[in-house]
Design a protein around this motif. Structure first.
Motif, mmCIF file in Angstrom:
data_model
loop_
_atom_site.group_PDB
_atom_site.id
_atom_site.type_symbol
_atom_site.label_atom_id
_atom_site.label_comp_id
_atom_site.label_asym_id
_atom_site.label_seq_id
_atom_site.Cartn_x
_atom_site.Cartn_y
_atom_site.Cartn_z
ATOM 1 N N LYS A 13 0.830 -1.213 0.000
ATOM 2 C CA LYS A 13 0.000 0.000 0.000
ATOM 3 C C LYS A 13 0.858 1.254 0.000
ATOM 4 O O LYS A 13 0.595 2.211 -0.738
ATOM 5 C CB LYS A 13 -0.910 0.008 1.228
ATOM 6 N N GLU A 14 1.905 1.264 0.837
ATOM 7 C CA GLU A 14 2.783 2.437 0.923
ATOM 8 C C GLU A 14 3.477 2.701 -0.411
ATOM 9 O O GLU A 14 3.557 3.859 -0.857
ATOM 10 C CB GLU A 14 3.827 2.215 2.022
ATOM 11 N N THR A 17 0.941 3.945 -3.081
ATOM 12 C CA THR A 17 0.515 5.314 -2.806
ATOM 13 C C THR A 17 1.553 6.327 -3.258
ATOM 14 O O THR A 17 1.234 7.346 -3.886
ATOM 15 C CB THR A 17 0.234 5.498 -1.301
ATOM 16 N N SER A 21 1.585 9.077 -6.778
ATOM 17 C CA SER A 21 1.646 10.543 -6.653
ATOM 18 C C SER A 21 3.050 11.097 -6.865
ATOM 19 O O SER A 21 3.224 12.183 -7.406
ATOM 20 C CB SER A 21 1.140 10.972 -5.273
ATOM 21 N N ARG A 76 -0.897 11.143 6.697
ATOM 22 C CA ARG A 76 -1.849 10.778 5.645
ATOM 23 C C ARG A 76 -2.886 9.767 6.135
ATOM 24 O O ARG A 76 -3.969 9.652 5.555
ATOM 25 C CB ARG A 76 -1.109 10.211 4.444
#
Length: 224
Positions: A13-14, A17, A21, A76
């Protein structure tokens, strides 16, 4: 096994993410590049001065950039109370810290490696023969920055004036890492390159001590 599987899920997930971006990587690379270039133009160091002062300037840039990169680590997760969802989805709470720690170390190391050729060109130092040793020093130094940085990011995310709190807590604590990493890097950039095992041992010991502390107290930080 539960710890490893949970860590792999959160780490995925990290990474997704950030690579979607690219905010942290772009910001950190630009910041380090600005610092390195400005110092080079301001002082216009000779080769001897570059070997003497360059590693310190480089690691100072890394530390200040790390404080920017680590700030959003847990911040976040405040959106939509994602941290609570993460805690419910994993059976080992330390997996959250471990995944974020691995991601932070990877991102820091990646930016440092990207900036290394720029530093070598601007400061007229030769690095080709010692690149593996430099990567080892950068890895141990980045890990030493990321472990307390990840812990303090969890603390500061819940506090007021969080943008100031993290650097104030983190930078004084990382003074030993700054000294050891600078000395180890300077020894590798010397006319007679040498891998200083004493400084490497210090960095490894620092990493082990703080990683153990994070493992012991990480669950309490998440509860706070």
């Amino acid at each position: 096994m539960a710890l490893l599987s949970n860590t792999a899920v959160v780490l995925g997930k990290e990474l997704r993410t950030e690579f979607r971006s690219r905010e942290l990587l772009t910001t950190t690379v630009v910041f380090i590049l600005m610092v390195v270039v400005l110092f080079s133009f301001t002082f216009d160091p000779t080769t001897t001065e570059s070997r003497r002062f360059g590693p310190g300037l480089l690691w100072l840039a890394f530390l200040f950039a790390a404080s920017l990169m680590l700030q959003p680590c847990f911040l976040r997760e405040q959106n939509n109370d994602t941290l609570s969802a993460l805690r419910l989805s994993v059976s080992a709470p330390f997996a959250i810290f471990l995944a974020k720690l691995i991601a932070n170390t990877f991102f820091l190391l990646l930016t440092e490696i990207l900036m290394l050729p720029v530093f070598a060109i601007l400061y007229n130092v030769h690095i080709l023969s010692v690149i593996p040793q430099l990567v080892l020093v950068f890895f141990l130094g980045s890990l030493g920055v990321a472990i307390p940085g990840t812990a303090f990011s969890a603390i500061s995310a819940q506090a007021r004036m969080r943008e100031l709190l993290l650097p104030l807590l983190l930078l004084p604590l990382l003074t030993p890492v700054l000294i050891a990493s600078t000395e180890a890097t300077a020894a590798l950039l010397d006319l007679n390159p040498e891998l200083r095992r004493d400084w490497l041992g210090f960095l490894a010991g620092f990493d082990v001590v703080f990683l153990t502390a994070l493992w012991l107290f990480g669950e309490y930080l998440l509860e706070e």
